[in-house]
Each structure stands twice: as structure tokens, then as C-alpha cells.
Motif scaffolding. Sequence first.
Motif, mmCIF file in Angstrom:
data_model
loop_
_atom_site.group_PDB
_atom_site.id
_atom_site.type_symbol
_atom_site.label_atom_id
_atom_site.label_comp_id
_atom_site.label_asym_id
_atom_site.label_seq_id
_atom_site.Cartn_x
_atom_site.Cartn_y
_atom_site.Cartn_z
ATOM 1 N N ALA A 81 0.865 -1.184 0.000
ATOM 2 C CA ALA A 81 0.000 0.000 0.000
ATOM 3 C C ALA A 81 0.900 1.233 0.000
ATOM 4 C CB ALA A 81 -0.910 -0.015 1.226
ATOM 5 N N LEU A 82 1.311 1.636 -1.187
ATOM 6 C CA LEU A 82 2.240 2.761 -1.311
ATOM 7 C C LEU A 82 1.503 4.084 -1.136
ATOM 8 C CD1 LEU A 82 4.311 1.481 -4.361
ATOM 9 C CD2 LEU A 82 4.877 1.317 -1.927
ATOM 10 N N LEU A 83 2.110 4.964 -0.340
ATOM 11 C CA LEU A 83 1.524 6.264 -0.047
ATOM 12 C C LEU A 83 2.333 7.363 -0.705
ATOM 13 C CD1 LEU A 83 0.877 5.729 3.768
ATOM 14 C CD2 LEU A 83 -0.790 5.560 1.910
ATOM 15 N N PRO A 84 1.748 8.531 -0.904
ATOM 16 C CA PRO A 84 2.533 9.658 -1.447
ATOM 17 C C PRO A 84 3.751 9.954 -0.574
ATOM 18 C CG PRO A 84 0.188 10.176 -1.473
ATOM 19 C CD PRO A 84 0.330 8.889 -0.717
ATOM 20 N N GLY A 85 4.836 10.350 -1.230
ATOM 21 C CA GLY A 85 6.054 10.680 -0.492
ATOM 22 C C GLY A 85 6.845 9.477 -0.034
ATOM 23 N N THR A 86 6.734 8.350 -0.756
ATOM 24 C CA THR A 86 7.450 7.124 -0.371
ATOM 25 C C THR A 86 8.714 6.957 -1.214
ATOM 26 O OG1 THR A 86 5.394 6.013 0.262
ATOM 27 C CG2 THR A 86 7.292 4.612 -0.185
ATOM 28 N N LEU A 87 9.813 6.603 -0.551
ATOM 29 C CA LEU A 87 11.012 6.163 -1.253
ATOM 30 C C LEU A 87 10.881 4.661 -1.460
ATOM 31 C CD1 LEU A 87 13.989 6.567 -2.260
ATOM 32 C CD2 LEU A 87 14.694 5.952 0.058
ATOM 33 N N VAL A 88 10.733 4.228 -2.698
ATOM 34 C CA VAL A 88 10.580 2.814 -3.021
ATOM 35 C C VAL A 88 11.945 2.255 -3.412
ATOM 36 C CG1 VAL A 88 9.427 1.119 -4.471
ATOM 37 C CG2 VAL A 88 8.215 3.196 -3.786
ATOM 38 N N ILE A 89 12.414 1.273 -2.656
ATOM 39 C CA ILE A 89 13.723 0.666 -2.890
ATOM 40 C C ILE A 89 13.507 -0.671 -3.580
ATOM 41 C CG2 ILE A 89 15.851 -0.147 -1.829
ATOM 42 C CD1 ILE A 89 15.254 1.703 0.533
ATOM 43 N N ILE A 90 13.890 -0.758 -4.840
ATOM 44 C CA ILE A 90 13.774 -1.997 -5.608
ATOM 45 C C ILE A 90 14.998 -2.847 -5.315
ATOM 46 C CG2 ILE A 90 13.654 -2.989 -7.920
ATOM 47 C CD1 ILE A 90 12.347 -0.393 -8.851
ATOM 48 N N CYS A 91 14.798 -3.965 -4.677
ATOM 49 C CA CYS A 91 15.910 -4.823 -4.280
ATOM 50 C C CYS A 91 16.125 -5.924 -5.316
ATOM 51 C CB CYS A 91 15.630 -5.448 -2.914
ATOM 52 S SG CYS A 91 15.387 -4.248 -1.594
ATOM 53 N N SER A 92 17.326 -6.001 -5.829
ATOM 54 C CA SER A 92 17.730 -6.985 -6.833
ATOM 55 C C SER A 92 16.792 -6.996 -8.033
ATOM 56 C CB SER A 92 17.790 -8.392 -6.207
ATOM 57 O OG SER A 92 18.413 -9.306 -7.088
ATOM 58 N N PRO A 93 16.827 -5.947 -8.869
ATOM 59 C CA PRO A 93 15.870 -5.832 -9.984
ATOM 60 C C PRO A 93 16.070 -6.846 -11.087
ATOM 61 C CG PRO A 93 17.513 -4.082 -10.096
ATOM 62 C CD PRO A 93 17.725 -4.775 -8.776
ATOM 63 N N CYS A 94 17.273 -7.355 -11.279
ATOM 64 C CA CYS A 94 17.577 -8.358 -12.320
ATOM 65 C C CYS A 94 16.973 -7.992 -13.672
ATOM 66 C CB CYS A 94 17.126 -9.745 -11.867
ATOM 67 S SG CYS A 94 18.223 -10.476 -10.637
ATOM 68 N N LEU A 95 15.864 -8.623 -14.060
ATOM 69 C CA LEU A 95 15.261 -8.391 -15.373
ATOM 70 C C LEU A 95 14.170 -7.319 -15.338
ATOM 71 C CD1 LEU A 95 14.968 -12.089 -16.653
ATOM 72 C CD2 LEU A 95 16.848 -10.464 -16.947
ATOM 73 N N TRP A 96 13.961 -6.696 -14.190
ATOM 74 C CA TRP A 96 12.995 -5.600 -14.034
ATOM 75 C C TRP A 96 11.563 -6.026 -14.300
ATOM 76 C CZ3 TRP A 96 14.952 -0.898 -12.287
ATOM 77 C CH2 TRP A 96 16.346 -0.730 -12.364
ATOM 78 N N HIS A 97 11.253 -7.319 -14.119
ATOM 79 C CA HIS A 97 9.873 -7.762 -14.249
ATOM 80 C C HIS A 97 9.000 -6.984 -13.256
ATOM 81 C CE1 HIS A 97 10.725 -10.772 -17.107
ATOM 82 N NE2 HIS A 97 11.251 -11.687 -16.286
ATOM 83 N N GLY A 98 7.860 -6.487 -13.713
ATOM 84 C CA GLY A 98 6.931 -5.776 -12.844
ATOM 85 C C GLY A 98 7.188 -4.289 -12.719
ATOM 86 N N PHE A 99 8.251 -3.782 -13.360
ATOM 87 C CA PHE A 99 8.571 -2.359 -13.178
ATOM 88 C C PHE A 99 7.476 -1.454 -13.746
ATOM 89 C CE2 PHE A 99 10.329 1.673 -14.597
ATOM 90 C CZ PHE A 99 10.881 2.136 -13.410
ATOM 91 N N SER A 100 6.962 -1.801 -14.917
ATOM 92 C CA SER A 100 5.923 -0.951 -15.512
ATOM 93 C C SER A 100 4.674 -0.920 -14.637
ATOM 94 C CB SER A 100 5.569 -1.441 -16.923
ATOM 95 O OG SER A 100 5.112 -2.782 -16.895
ATOM 96 N N GLU A 101 4.316 -2.048 -14.029
ATOM 97 C CA GLU A 101 3.159 -2.089 -13.130
ATOM 98 C C GLU A 101 3.425 -1.258 -11.871
ATOM 99 O OE1 GLU A 101 2.895 -5.536 -15.819
ATOM 100 O OE2 GLU A 101 4.503 -4.615 -14.639
ATOM 101 N N LEU A 102 4.666 -1.309 -11.373
ATOM 102 C CA LEU A 102 5.015 -0.491 -10.204
ATOM 103 C C LEU A 102 4.930 0.991 -10.532
ATOM 104 C CD1 LEU A 102 6.151 -0.062 -7.345
ATOM 105 C CD2 LEU A 102 8.452 -0.339 -8.312
#
Length: 557
Positions: free
Chosen positions: A50-71
Motif C-alpha cells: 500500500a504505497l503512499l505519497p512521499g514514499t522512497l521505493v527501494i527496488i531490491c535486486s531488480p535483475c530483469l525488471w519484471h513488474g517495473f511498468s506495473e510499479l
Amino acid sequence: MNSADLEEKPLLVNAGGDFSHLKTVSYKGRFLYSKYNPERTVLSVIARSALLPGTLVIICSPCLWHGFSELAAALPENCTLIALEAEPALLELAEQQRPEAARTVRLFHTGDSTGIDSFLRSMAETGMLRRAVALDFSAGVQFHPESYRTITGAAQEIIATFWTNRITLVRMGRLFAKNIFQNAGRLGKDLQLADIADTISKPIIVCGAGESLDRAPLPADGSAYIIAVDVALAQLLARGIPVNAAVSLEGQAVIQKAYIGTAGPLGRGQGFTFFADIASRPSAARSLPGKTVWFASAYTSARWLERLQKQGLVREYCAPLGSVGLAAVYIALALRKDESVPVYVTGMDFSYTAGLTHAKETPAHKARLGTSGRLGPAENYAAAFSPGSLACTDKRGKAMVTSRILQSYAMHFAQQFAGTPALFDAGCSGLPLGLPYRALPAAQPGGTGKGQQEAADSIELQPNRDACCAAFYDEEKKALQVIQSLLSEGEQSQHRNPALSLTEQLRGLLEVREYLYLHFPDGYRLSLEAPFLKRVRAEIDFFLKQIEIGKQSTISQ
């Protein structure tokens, strides 16, 4: 190349079934995504967050970046993305497979602590971030889970510290700036800490105001150089201890109680040097006998404070230490002639026994005595059971009481001073300070009590420092009057610079004078919107008055 070498490199493998158009990764004998639906786990992680405004989102081990567009599509406003990878081979893979939409995302190796810290602090200072959340984008996290947890925790702490400091600045920033303007006139006439550094060759004892000070066997023969924090000063003088120096960091009027009885007909306080922070209460330095030596702690990162140093008013800044006890230890280490001179710390407890929050004869103790009666005892048990109190165990293993603020001071002390050569904890109680224990030195026959005062008397001020103070006041007064005219008269002002737009001219003047707005709730960044500038306009009259007060203090010296 043998099979072991191949196993160390990530291999791209087609997923099975209906998801054969997607890739998974095989690395070190394991798949980092599902072999049948590589996106399923990542999308599930995003959906549960449940991401809120003003959040620093840390992507851990992105590898192939699956799901990035949805994020990216799910992110609310004012969110920031960064990516972390602990495995060098997976970091290289993530760079190669980075989609176009992720080109602006900063990708860090977890070992780049300096780069990560710098980036996180710069982002926190924008005021956009409120929290940090880590999202696992592949099973690569499992190779170094602790690294990701540590960085996420550090990010949360940096953001929380920024907002804690903002609260302090909103409450105290105007007062700090006011005190600096009033004290600046004396910076040209009094010594500063850097002027008398490396002058003390006998043992130095730093005395806090904790209850262990009552039991500290302080030498009274002058064989040690004794430094008292402001609230411990009266207690030591009442005991007949020859105090060489007192340290003040407090900018509020409440600190005046600490100096009651230190300068009177008996002249008990005439022998000590008063070390005052440039943002401390001006009347304290004016009312005490003896020398005043100034030190400067940068209460925030601001260009106007940097200008004080560039213009010659301040010789050097120390990092903000928060506690007067830490400031006193910092001063002691600066004063000692070399690292062979021992420095002892006592009364720096950062905890207390239920009912007794400070040493006897300190202002807090005297206040309780003055108001005590049959229904209100002198013991302050309320402090031990207040909502902010915490139970703790001190360095003796005894049960004590502390608070989150006191705990943070003790932790900061250990971080700042642990490992310092010849720095010892001589306190008999209190939270651990990260220092080796050593008892206070015994009185020495023939102790003279001589030390820094004689050395300070032989030091001359820099010849141009007084002129720097006058120039600072004149420059600030003129600049404030120009800003005042520009805000009131706009394009019709006689101070308009035709080479710049009105906005550019105002920005140039205000960016280096943050004291006008740092204490605003939204003052972490300059705004040129009309409501913000109206508040700035109201502050100008206040600081013009402080300049005049500072000038008068210079003349009256």
C-alpha cells in the motif's frame, strides 16, 4: 571454461508454458524467478504494498525488471525510486536489461555506501519523502538479505532524522538565528575555540550533570583542568571545586537559572572560562565574569552559516552534537595539547534512578527543593513514570530510567567518541558510552591550577576579525533593505537590477539568507510564491532589529 565458472554467471532461460515469451534467470544453482510465471511473485509483492505519497521505493535486486511498468503505474505522487543490487554479476545484468522506462532510476551496488548515503540525504532534504519501503524484485535478495535490510533501515532513519530536525528548526530556528546575530558582534573581540586549541597539558575532566557527579572524587587542588556543563557549574562551585571552564549550548532563557550564584559578591565564578556556542543565549555570555571563548556548531546545513566562515567571523564549525555534554567533550579534546593528555568523563549518565534526575545543587534539583512539601516530595518520581520514560540497565547492570532522547545522546556519544585515544569514562553509573573505564586522577601535591587561562592571555586575535563583524552587519542590513524594497515596490524599486528579472534578483538574495525562512513549516526549500514571500517580508523587520542589537553589543564592550 569449466562448469563452475558458468555457474557464477547469470544465465537467461525461457520460461515455460504460456509465459515462454518471458525470461527467468539461473544463477548460482537457483532460479531467481519462477520457471513458469516469472512475473507472478513480483506483481504479488506490488499488489500487497500500500504505497503512499512521499514514499522512497527501494527496488531490491531488480535483475530483469519484471513488474517495473506495473510499479510505475501504481506509484502515487512525490514518490522516488532507487534500485539496489549486492551481486556484481546481477548488477551488470540489471544494467543490461534495464527497460527504457527505468533509465532514470538510480541503480546502486550495496557496497557503495558513500553514494547511497549522499543520494538519500539529498533526496530527504527536498522534503518530498516521508517513508521508505523495500520491494523484492527477485530471489537475488536472498544472497545478501542483511545488506538490503541495513540500507532500508538507514534510509528510514535518514528520512526520520530530516523531519525530526525540521521540527526542531520550526521551533528553534528563528531563536538560533536571532542569537547568532546578537552574538556576532562579540566574535571580533573574543577568542574562539580554534584560537586556543592544543594548549592544555594536564589531565582534563569533563563533568556532566548526572547523579554520578555527586559521587565523583574530583581533585580540588588544581591538578586537573575541570570543564563543567552549564547545569553542573553551580554544583561544582558549591563543593569548592576549582572549575576552569563552563560550556553552554542552550539558546533559551531557561538556562539563566544555571548561572545563579556563579557570579556575585563572593566572586566564586571569576576564575572560569565560558565556552559559548554562537547560537547560545547572548545574555549568559554578557553576565558572567571572566573570558568568553566561542565555538560554532552548525545547527543546520545553510549557506548563510557558510558565509559566516567565508567572511572571517567563524574560524571553524563542528558538527551539531545536540547535547551540551557532547559539546563539552568535543571542546576538551580540542583543548588538550596532544593525544597523550588524558580526558575523563563523569556525570554523563544519560539515565537516572527513579526520583533523582540530576545531581544535587543543579537547577532541576533546586527547583524541586523550592517547591516541595508534604504533598509534593523533592524526589521527581513523575519523570520515571512519564509516557516518554524507559527502563534500562546501566553499565553496572543496575536498573535505571532513561528516555529515547537520552538514549539517542548516549548512542551519539559512542558513535562520535568511541576509540578516541586517552578518552576515559570515569562515571560510576549511567548508560555505556563506548569508552574504557578509568578512575579519576587523584589530587597531586603542589597542583597549581594553571593552564589554559595563561595560554589564552598570550594569544592575539586576528587583526581583521573585528572589521569582518562590522562588514557582516553592514552587508546584511543593506541586503535586507533591498529585499524589503523589492517585495514592497516590485519593478518600481530603486534597487531593481535590470540585468535580472525580479524573480531572479530575489532568488539570489534569499538563497544565501535562509535565516529568513528556515523556521517556516515549509521552509526546507525557498519558494517565490506570494504567500511565502509575505511571510519573508514580515521576518525582515525582526532581523533588522537583531542587527542593531548586535551592533550595540559591539559598541558597549
